[in-house]
Scaffold this motif. Structure first.
Motif, PDB file in Angstrom:
ATOM      1  N   THR A  44       0.832  -1.209   0.000  1.00 45.50           N
ATOM      2  CA  THR A  44       0.000   0.000   0.000  1.00 45.50           C
ATOM      3  C   THR A  44       0.867   1.260   0.000  1.00 45.50           C
ATOM      4  N   GLU A  45       1.977   1.205   0.725  1.00 51.52           N
ATOM      5  CA  GLU A  45       2.901   2.344   0.784  1.00 51.52           C
ATOM      6  C   GLU A  45       3.465   2.704  -0.599  1.00 51.52           C
ATOM      7  N   TRP A  46       3.562   1.721  -1.467  1.00 50.48           N
ATOM      8  CA  TRP A  46       4.187   1.920  -2.775  1.00 50.48           C
ATOM      9  C   TRP A  46       3.176   1.974  -3.914  1.00 50.48           C
ATOM     10  N   LEU A  47       1.882   1.978  -3.605  1.00 53.92           N
ATOM     11  CA  LEU A  47       0.829   1.923  -4.621  1.00 53.92           C
ATOM     12  C   LEU A  47       0.992   3.017  -5.673  1.00 53.92           C
ATOM     13  N   ASP A  48       1.116   4.257  -5.244  1.00 58.67           N
ATOM     14  CA  ASP A  48       1.218   5.365  -6.208  1.00 58.67           C
ATOM     15  C   ASP A  48       2.467   5.237  -7.070  1.00 58.67           C
ATOM     16  N   TYR A  49       3.560   4.801  -6.470  1.00 54.66           N
ATOM     17  CA  TYR A  49       4.794   4.635  -7.234  1.00 54.66           C
ATOM     18  C   TYR A  49       4.622   3.550  -8.297  1.00 54.66           C
ATOM     19  N   ILE A  50       4.073   2.426  -7.913  1.00 59.57           N
ATOM     20  CA  ILE A  50       3.893   1.324  -8.860  1.00 59.57           C
ATOM     21  C   ILE A  50       3.035   1.770 -10.037  1.00 59.57           C
ATOM     22  N   LEU A  51       1.940   2.462  -9.745  1.00 63.09           N
ATOM     23  CA  LEU A  51       1.067   2.935 -10.824  1.00 63.09           C
ATOM     24  C   LEU A  51       1.767   3.984 -11.691  1.00 63.09           C
ATOM     25  N   SER A  52       2.672   4.764 -11.097  1.00 65.50           N
ATOM     26  CA  SER A  52       3.383   5.803 -11.861  1.00 65.50           C
ATOM     27  C   SER A  52       4.297   5.207 -12.922  1.00 65.50           C
ATOM     28  N   LEU A  53       4.637   3.936 -12.781  1.00 63.79           N
ATOM     29  CA  LEU A  53       5.478   3.277 -13.784  1.00 63.79           C
ATOM     30  C   LEU A  53       4.691   2.955 -15.056  1.00 63.79           C
ATOM     31  N   THR A  54       3.381   3.119 -15.016  1.00 61.80           N
ATOM     32  CA  THR A  54       2.451   2.848 -16.117  1.00 61.80           C
ATOM     33  C   THR A  54       2.737   1.523 -16.837  1.00 61.80           C
ATOM     34  N   PRO A  55       2.773   0.429 -16.059  1.00 60.99           N
ATOM     35  CA  PRO A  55       3.029  -0.864 -16.698  1.00 60.99           C
ATOM     36  C   PRO A  55       1.814  -1.336 -17.489  1.00 60.99           C
ATOM     37  N   VAL A  56       2.055  -2.275 -18.391  1.00 59.24           N
ATOM     38  CA  VAL A  56       0.977  -2.941 -19.104  1.00 59.24           C
ATOM     39  C   VAL A  56       0.310  -3.947 -18.168  1.00 59.24           C
ATOM     40  N   ARG A  57       1.135  -4.608 -17.318  1.00 61.47           N
ATOM     41  CA  ARG A  57       0.577  -5.577 -16.371  1.00 61.47           C
ATOM     42  C   ARG A  57       1.376  -5.575 -15.077  1.00 61.47           C
ATOM     43  N   ILE A  58       0.693  -6.062 -14.038  1.00 60.04           N
ATOM     44  CA  ILE A  58       1.313  -6.283 -12.740  1.00 60.04           C
ATOM     45  C   ILE A  58       1.075  -7.739 -12.370  1.00 60.04           C
ATOM     46  N   ILE A  59       2.153  -8.434 -12.006  1.00 58.81           N
ATOM     47  CA  ILE A  59       2.034  -9.822 -11.552  1.00 58.81           C
ATOM     48  C   ILE A  59       2.115  -9.831 -10.030  1.00 58.81           C
ATOM     49  N   PHE A  60       1.041 -10.293  -9.423  1.00 61.20           N
ATOM     50  CA  PHE A  60       0.978 -10.459  -7.974  1.00 61.20           C
ATOM     51  C   PHE A  60       1.407 -11.892  -7.668  1.00 61.20           C
ATOM     52  N   ASN A  61       2.674 -12.067  -7.309  1.00 57.44           N
ATOM     53  CA  ASN A  61       3.172 -13.385  -6.937  1.00 57.44           C
ATOM     54  C   ASN A  61       2.545 -13.796  -5.606  1.00 57.44           C
ATOM     55  N   PRO A  62       2.555 -15.091  -5.283  1.00 57.86           N
ATOM     56  CA  PRO A  62       1.946 -15.538  -4.022  1.00 57.86           C
ATOM     57  C   PRO A  62       2.467 -14.736  -2.820  1.00 57.86           C
ATOM     58  N   GLY A  63       1.529 -14.259  -2.011  1.00 61.88           N
ATOM     59  CA  GLY A  63       1.867 -13.465  -0.827  1.00 61.88           C
ATOM     60  C   GLY A  63       1.848 -11.971  -1.059  1.00 61.88           C
ATOM     61  N   THR A  64       1.638 -11.554  -2.323  1.00 57.12           N
ATOM     62  CA  THR A  64       1.643 -10.121  -2.640  1.00 57.12           C
ATOM     63  C   THR A  64       0.266  -9.611  -3.031  1.00 57.12           C
ATOM     64  N   GLU A  65      -0.757 -10.404  -2.821  1.00 57.21           N
ATOM     65  CA  GLU A  65      -2.102 -10.077  -3.296  1.00 57.21           C
ATOM     66  C   GLU A  65      -2.694  -8.908  -2.513  1.00 57.21           C
ATOM     67  N   ASN A  66      -2.483  -7.707  -3.000  1.00 54.47           N
ATOM     68  CA  ASN A  66      -2.985  -6.477  -2.376  1.00 54.47           C
ATOM     69  C   ASN A  66      -4.166  -5.995  -3.226  1.00 54.47           C
ATOM     70  N   MET A  67      -5.378  -6.127  -2.705  1.00 55.54           N
ATOM     71  CA  MET A  67      -6.569  -5.841  -3.503  1.00 55.54           C
ATOM     72  C   MET A  67      -6.717  -4.352  -3.813  1.00 55.54           C
ATOM     73  N   ALA A  68      -6.255  -3.470  -2.924  1.00 59.19           N
ATOM     74  CA  ALA A  68      -6.327  -2.029  -3.217  1.00 59.19           C
ATOM     75  C   ALA A  68      -5.481  -1.705  -4.437  1.00 59.19           C
ATOM     76  N   LEU A  69      -4.290  -2.269  -4.505  1.00 62.30           N
ATOM     77  CA  LEU A  69      -3.424  -2.041  -5.666  1.00 62.30           C
ATOM     78  C   LEU A  69      -4.030  -2.681  -6.908  1.00 62.30           C
ATOM     79  N   ALA A  70      -4.557  -3.888  -6.776  1.00 58.94           N
ATOM     80  CA  ALA A  70      -5.154  -4.571  -7.926  1.00 58.94           C
ATOM     81  C   ALA A  70      -6.321  -3.762  -8.497  1.00 58.94           C
ATOM     82  N   LYS A  71      -7.186  -3.264  -7.634  1.00 56.92           N
ATOM     83  CA  LYS A  71      -8.339  -2.478  -8.101  1.00 56.92           C
ATOM     84  C   LYS A  71      -7.893  -1.163  -8.724  1.00 56.92           C
ATOM     85  N   ALA A  72      -6.913  -0.498  -8.109  1.00 53.52           N
ATOM     86  CA  ALA A  72      -6.404   0.761  -8.665  1.00 53.52           C
ATOM     87  C   ALA A  72      -5.768   0.518 -10.029  1.00 53.52           C
TER      88      ALA A  72
END
Length: 125
Positions: free
Chosen positions: A75-103
């Protein structure tokens, strides 16, 4: 896939060979997939120096962000991750953050709940 977006960001990279983030970088290297390593840790793998996550480094041409940071800490890095404007994000096991996924989905970013190692090993990457 846009040809100019071909880079994978390994977020939560580790210099420890027993960590999945290390194995992901190793497999990306073996599959000739360009990557950047971003972490709060210092180090270098396969000729790539780690970029300091706390600096929120600007990285261009990001196709995939593959996550190796525990879900609660993302959650702390959500804005940064989105700022990278990736085509996709892979949530590996243990990283399933639904706020980031929905954003991410709301910005048209493909969300994959999977394993980078398996995807590379089975040709699904």
């Amino acid at each position: 896939m846009s040809d100019d977006k071909n880079l994978t960001v390994v977020l939560g990279a580790s210099p420890n060979p027993s960590r999945y983030a290390y194995l992901a970088a190793e497999r990306l290297q073996n599959h000739d997939k360009p990557f950047k390593l971003v972490s709060i840790k210092k180090g270098e793998l396969f000729g790539e120096s780690f970029l300091d996550l706390r600096d929120r480094p600007a990285i261009e041409n990001v196709h995939t962000v593959t996550l190796y940071i525990g879900a609660p800490r993302l959650t702390e890095w959500l804005d940064y991750i989105l700022s990278l404007t990736p085509v996709r994000i892979i949530f590996n096991p243990g990283t399933e953050n639904m706020a980031l996924a929905k954003a991410a989905e709301s910005q048209g970013i493909e969300v994959v709940f999977g394993c980078t190692l398996v995807m590379l090993g089975t040709g699904q990457y």
